[in-house]
Write a protein that holds these residues in place. Sequence first.
Motif, short mmCIF file in Angstrom:
data_model
loop_
_atom_site.label_atom_id
_atom_site.label_comp_id
_atom_site.label_asym_id
_atom_site.label_seq_id
_atom_site.Cartn_x
_atom_site.Cartn_y
_atom_site.Cartn_z
N PHE A 83 79.74 14.23 47.73
CA PHE A 83 80.77 14.02 46.71
C PHE A 83 82.15 13.91 47.35
O PHE A 83 82.97 13.06 46.96
N LYS A 84 82.40 14.70 48.39
CA LYS A 84 83.69 14.67 49.08
C LYS A 84 83.91 13.30 49.73
O LYS A 84 85.01 12.75 49.66
N ILE A 86 82.53 10.46 48.83
CA ILE A 86 82.71 9.47 47.77
C ILE A 86 84.17 9.48 47.28
O ILE A 86 84.79 8.43 47.12
N MET A 87 84.70 10.65 47.05
CA MET A 87 86.08 10.76 46.57
C MET A 87 87.06 10.24 47.61
O MET A 87 88.02 9.52 47.29
N GLN A 88 86.82 10.58 48.89
CA GLN A 88 87.73 10.13 49.95
C GLN A 88 87.69 8.62 50.10
O GLN A 88 88.74 7.97 50.23
N THR A 90 86.87 6.50 47.78
CA THR A 90 87.49 5.92 46.59
C THR A 90 89.01 5.89 46.72
O THR A 90 89.66 4.88 46.41
N VAL A 91 89.57 6.99 47.22
CA VAL A 91 91.02 7.06 47.42
C VAL A 91 91.45 6.01 48.45
O VAL A 91 92.45 5.30 48.26
#
Length: 303
Positions: A83-84, A86-88, A90-91
């Motif tokens: 999840f980390k 994926i978020m990174q 995405t940013v």
Amino acid sequence: PELIRQKYPEGFSLGLIASSGSVALLIPPSLTMIIYATATGVSVGELFMAGVGAGIVYGLATLIYVFFYARKHKLPVDERSSFKEIMQNTVDAMWSLAVPVIILGGIYFGIFTATEAAGVSAIYAIFVGMFIYKELTLKKLYEVCVRSAVTCAQVLVLVAGAQTFAWFLTVARLPQTLTEGIVQNVHSPFLFLLLNNVILLIVGMFMEGIAAITILAPLFFPIAVQMGINPVHLGIIMIANLAIGNFTPPFGLNLFVANGVTGVSVSKIASAAMVFVAVSVAALLVITYVPGVSMFLPNIVYR
């Protein structure tokens, strides 16, 4: 190149690249839909709504085929991202993800036209590539412009040929003769839609989509209305046919664009695309004979 680096089969990769982009004709905003609406007088908004359901079905057909192909041939699979991660990612991708937002937002809010949106997004992409990600140098920008010019030239030559062919058909009154034959001999909506598909699939092999819509839509439209076929549904069927024609040999535009981008021969790309043609025709039959796929959203919003 990324598919080849990841050890995906060349034929599968070529067919996927050449075919998948054609779904853009069905997903709003679509210039082809606007041309159909202009030629027939139907609502552009209803066409855009209808294109959502049809586009999803059209795209799902390819996704399902890719899934089973990948399972059967044991295509390489990356490790599952956390999840980390994926978020990174995405940013990090936010600047790139802004491109479709600029295009669709600008069009829907009336800031610029579809053609102007293309120019704005190109300038934005150059800015991001050079000053944000810093992966695009002046030398690379020059190379991109040259490759783009070559690709555009290939497409424009084909479009010019398609327009000439369209002129010949009009002067020879072949569309009118064909329409008269349908009116006299076809009285079943099922059979009319089947013939409509066959004719458009053949036309799409040789003629650019906008030219085909301009010539054939005014001819097929009154017959469809007379048979009780929803004109919005007819438009989606016609556009889906021409989307398939974009990557159908011998003169599908996407085949030549893929050739310009990859350097692989058109004959090899065409051969690889044939299985995707078959998959897309299966989706076309669903779109044709299950009107609810296209008309679900328009019936909710406009009825």
